[in-house]
Design a protein around this motif. Structure first.
Motif, PDB file in Angstrom:
ATOM      1  N   SER A  47       0.818  -1.194   0.000  1.00  0.00           N
ATOM      2  CA  SER A  47       0.000   0.000   0.000  1.00  0.00           C
ATOM      3  C   SER A  47       0.869   1.267   0.000  1.00  0.00           C
ATOM      4  N   ARG A  48       1.957   1.236   0.753  1.00  0.00           N
ATOM      5  CA  ARG A  48       2.882   2.394   0.747  1.00  0.00           C
ATOM      6  C   ARG A  48       3.517   2.560  -0.639  1.00  0.00           C
ATOM      7  N   GLN A  49       3.868   1.438  -1.235  1.00  0.00           N
ATOM      8  CA  GLN A  49       4.462   1.505  -2.577  1.00  0.00           C
ATOM      9  C   GLN A  49       3.457   2.076  -3.580  1.00  0.00           C
ATOM     10  N   SER A  50       2.219   1.614  -3.478  1.00  0.00           N
ATOM     11  CA  SER A  50       1.190   2.120  -4.404  1.00  0.00           C
ATOM     12  C   SER A  50       0.988   3.613  -4.214  1.00  0.00           C
ATOM     13  N   PHE A  51       1.074   4.049  -2.966  1.00  0.00           N
ATOM     14  CA  PHE A  51       0.941   5.476  -2.699  1.00  0.00           C
ATOM     15  C   PHE A  51       2.054   6.258  -3.403  1.00  0.00           C
ATOM     16  N   VAL A  52       3.283   5.800  -3.232  1.00  0.00           N
ATOM     17  CA  VAL A  52       4.412   6.524  -3.840  1.00  0.00           C
ATOM     18  C   VAL A  52       4.261   6.548  -5.359  1.00  0.00           C
ATOM     19  N   SER A  53       3.884   5.417  -5.930  1.00  0.00           N
ATOM     20  CA  SER A  53       3.705   5.370  -7.389  1.00  0.00           C
ATOM     21  C   SER A  53       2.628   6.354  -7.832  1.00  0.00           C
ATOM     22  N   ALA A  54       1.501   6.353  -7.113  1.00  0.00           N
ATOM     23  CA  ALA A  54       0.398   7.253  -7.480  1.00  0.00           C
ATOM     24  C   ALA A  54       0.825   8.710  -7.309  1.00  0.00           C
ATOM     25  N   PHE A  55       1.531   8.967  -6.245  1.00  0.00           N
ATOM     26  CA  PHE A  55       2.007  10.313  -5.933  1.00  0.00           C
ATOM     27  C   PHE A  55       2.908  10.809  -7.056  1.00  0.00           C
ATOM     28  N   ARG A  56       3.827   9.962  -7.484  1.00  0.00           N
ATOM     29  CA  ARG A  56       4.766  10.347  -8.534  1.00  0.00           C
ATOM     30  C   ARG A  56       4.068  10.508  -9.888  1.00  0.00           C
ATOM     31  N   LYS A  57       3.139   9.584 -10.142  1.00  0.00           N
ATOM     32  CA  LYS A  57       2.513   9.563 -11.465  1.00  0.00           C
ATOM     33  C   LYS A  57       1.517  10.699 -11.657  1.00  0.00           C
ATOM     34  N   ARG A  58       0.740  10.984 -10.616  1.00  0.00           N
ATOM     35  CA  ARG A  58      -0.337  11.934 -10.805  1.00  0.00           C
ATOM     36  C   ARG A  58      -0.015  13.346 -10.336  1.00  0.00           C
ATOM     37  N   ILE A  59       0.084  13.524  -9.038  1.00  0.00           N
ATOM     38  CA  ILE A  59       0.167  14.891  -8.521  1.00  0.00           C
ATOM     39  C   ILE A  59       1.439  15.589  -9.004  1.00  0.00           C
ATOM     40  N   LEU A  60       2.529  14.856  -9.065  1.00  0.00           N
ATOM     41  CA  LEU A  60       3.785  15.471  -9.502  1.00  0.00           C
ATOM     42  C   LEU A  60       3.682  15.955 -10.941  1.00  0.00           C
ATOM     43  N   MET A  61       3.039  15.146 -11.778  1.00  0.00           N
ATOM     44  CA  MET A  61       2.899  15.550 -13.177  1.00  0.00           C
ATOM     45  C   MET A  61       1.921  16.700 -13.316  1.00  0.00           C
ATOM     46  N   ASP A  62       0.815  16.624 -12.542  1.00  0.00           N
ATOM     47  CA  ASP A  62      -0.162  17.715 -12.581  1.00  0.00           C
ATOM     48  C   ASP A  62       0.488  19.030 -12.155  1.00  0.00           C
ATOM     49  N   VAL A  63       1.234  18.977 -11.079  1.00  0.00           N
ATOM     50  CA  VAL A  63       1.832  20.221 -10.576  1.00  0.00           C
ATOM     51  C   VAL A  63       2.959  20.693 -11.515  1.00  0.00           C
ATOM     52  N   ALA A  64       3.631  19.754 -12.185  1.00  0.00           N
ATOM     53  CA  ALA A  64       4.628  20.159 -13.190  1.00  0.00           C
ATOM     54  C   ALA A  64       3.942  20.937 -14.316  1.00  0.00           C
ATOM     55  N   ASP A  65       2.748  20.469 -14.727  1.00  0.00           N
ATOM     56  CA  ASP A  65       1.986  21.209 -15.747  1.00  0.00           C
ATOM     57  C   ASP A  65       1.618  22.603 -15.226  1.00  0.00           C
ATOM     58  N   ASP A  66       1.182  22.646 -13.976  1.00  0.00           N
ATOM     59  CA  ASP A  66       0.819  23.938 -13.369  1.00  0.00           C
ATOM     60  C   ASP A  66       2.007  24.901 -13.368  1.00  0.00           C
ATOM     61  N   MET A  67       3.172  24.333 -13.073  1.00  0.00           N
ATOM     62  CA  MET A  67       4.378  25.149 -12.986  1.00  0.00           C
ATOM     63  C   MET A  67       4.666  25.827 -14.321  1.00  0.00           C
TER      64      MET A  67
END
Lengths: 102, 395
Positions: free
Chosen positions: B19-39
């Motif tokens: 579950s922790r691994q899935s969290f990190v993967s989701a965190f990296r895949k989604r929010i990081l990319m979304d915020v990179a677009d925002d940037m």
């Protein structure tokens, strides 16, 4: 064979980066991100319990540890996590959203 | 068929660890990319116009972009997320590796003893481990590539192998632990030069071999060698290859002093390797490549694109790792004059290759083949793993 127990280090060698003027904010950021992860883990565990109970009506800890979601369920869980992370960190996204709206 | 356990997939993760691994993967895949677009939005709509107003021109390099972005909340937030995600990647697999380390070591010993695929493992306890590896934990992986905690240790190899899967998106069915970079280069070469029949191939800084395997798959008649300074990487990589039935030859050697004979290899390659080296080390290793290459052979390394090949904003995004991911040589490497550097190693100017190879796994096959045959320009942009920048030359 030697059965030594090894403890892998958590801290990486090198200077810890800071991004905010006050490094305390960086520390808080790390703590909050870890908390977000742990809450996500708790969500997953509750979901596992619910799914097993739905299916079997009874449950054991071993059932929980052994439980692996199928592909469909994993997709649902991934979506739930994405939305959850999006809600928690939404504040970081609001400036760009406002700029796009204007 | 051998019945040795495969170090590459024997690790059992507890429910909450998965579950922790899935969290990190989701965190990296989604929010990081979304915020990179925002940037990028904030840069385009606010930061760059402000800069132009003040200076009467656009920022001329990544340094100026960074100075202008440095205290934007979106950059601080994106950076803090990215930094934490990087650290949490390794943390998410360490407990399972700790718990099952004895099993992993035993499986690696069994693989070495049975050696069903016929590969080999040559370790050198006296190898000089360079400062690039000992001074800082590269990618914030605690213990880096080389630390050994017990005899016959494979812990760091396992942390790297399993952690990389979390990094690239989780333990899903569609995630291939074997390397996309090598599959792309090898398939490209095979299509571009159908008459080229390599007998011996060398991969530098091969870690656990994810980007070494594919050469054997594409060129089954070739002997494939990998060198790295990290013994835990090589032990793990060798055991993994043996369990997969792929004969690979791993050597614990430093690429600055690799020790193979002159005119020995038909292909010398690497992936994401050189940007971890100091510039003097880079030049030394390239000279060694030229020396070890057979006449008619090719050196082709995959790397980050040079600063001169990408736009200012993208350079700013890429250079983040140089500042914050324990990769201090990253920017100096990207700033090199590649033509001059490759020539400096002995290659003739008209035999130099700077090729952008599309990612084999995700590019439509027809497009990949047309590109490799030179019928169509290799037009994809770098970024998000869609295309790999490669540099080198024929001898």
């Amino acid at each position: 064979m030697s059965e030594k127990s090894v403890h892998l280090p958590l801290r990486s060698k090198g200077k810890r980066a800071t991004f905010y003027k006050d490094p305390a904010v960086d520390q808080l950021f790390a703590i909050i991100t870890m908390l977000t992860q742990e809450l996500s883990v708790a969500f997953d565990r509750i979901e596992t319990v619910e799914r097993i109970l739905d299916k079997n009506g009874v449950i054991s800890r071993a059932d929980i540890e052994a439980y692996k979601p199928d592909e469909q369920e994993e997709t649902e869980r991934t979506q739930r996590r994405d939305e959850y992370i999006g809600r928690i960190f939404n504040i970081l996204r609001q400036e760009a959203e406002a700029l796009l709206d204007s | 068929m051998s019945n040795i356990r495969n170090v590459g997939d024997l690790l059992e993760h507890a429910h909450d660890e998965r579950s922790r691994q899935s969290f990190v993967s989701a965190f990296r895949k989604r929010i990081l990319m979304d915020v990179a677009d925002d940037m990028k939005v904030i840069y385009d709509k606010k930061v760059e116009p402000k800069f132009i107003k003040k200076h009467g021109r656009k920022p001329k390099d990544a340094r100026e972009v960074r100075a202008a972005m440095r205290h934007e909340p979106v950059y601080e937030g994106w950076s803090a997320m990215r930094y934490n995600a990087q650290i949490m990647t390794w943390w998410s697999v360490q407990p399972a590796v700790e718990r099952q380390l004895n099993e992993l070591i035993q499986a690696a010993r069994d693989a070495t003893e049975a050696n069903p695929a016929g590969g080999s493992l040559e370790l050198d306890p006296n190898v000089v481990i360079p400062r690039e590896v000992t001074d800082l934990d590269v990618h914030h992986m605690p213990g880096c590539f080389h630390t050994e905690y017990v005899e016959d240790d494979v812990a760091q190899g396992a942390v790297y192998h399993y952690g990389t899967q979390v990094f690239y998106g989780g333990f899903g069915k569609d995630v291939k632990p074997k390397g996309d970079v090598a599959a792309s280069i090898a398939n490209y070469l095979k299509l571009a030069r159908p008459d080229f029949k390599p007998e011996r191939i060398l991969d530098l800084g091969c870690t656990a071999g994810a980007n070494t395997f594919p050469y054997k798959e594409v060129y089954p008649d070739a002997e494939v060698h990998g060198i790295d300074v990290g013994a835990p990487m090589l032990r793990f990589g060798h055991a993994w290859a043996e369990a997969e039935g792929i004969p690979m030859h791993y050597h614990q050697r430093n690429a600055e002093t690799p020790g193979f004979p002159d005119n020995h290899f038909d292909i010398i390659t690497s992936s994401f390797f050189f940007h971890e080296l100091s510039v003097p080390a880079t030049k030394k290793v390239l000279k060694e490549c030229y020396r070890m290459l057979k006449p008619g052979g090719i050196m082709l390394h995959m790397e980050l694109p040079p600063t001169s090949h990408t736009d200012t904003y993208y350079n700013f995004v890429l250079d983040w790792d140089g500042f914050y991911n324990n990769e201090p040589h990253y920017q100096k490497f990207r700033n090199l004059d590649f033509l001059k550097t490759i020539q400096g190693a002995g290659f003739e100017k008209d035999k130099i290759e700077l090729i952008r190879i599309p990612n084999y796994g995700s590019t439509p096959r027809e497009e990949f083949e047309a590109g490799a045959r030179g019928e169509e320009a290799l037009k994809r942009e770098h970024g998000l793993g869609r295309v790999w920048f490669t540099f080198g030359g024929w001898k």
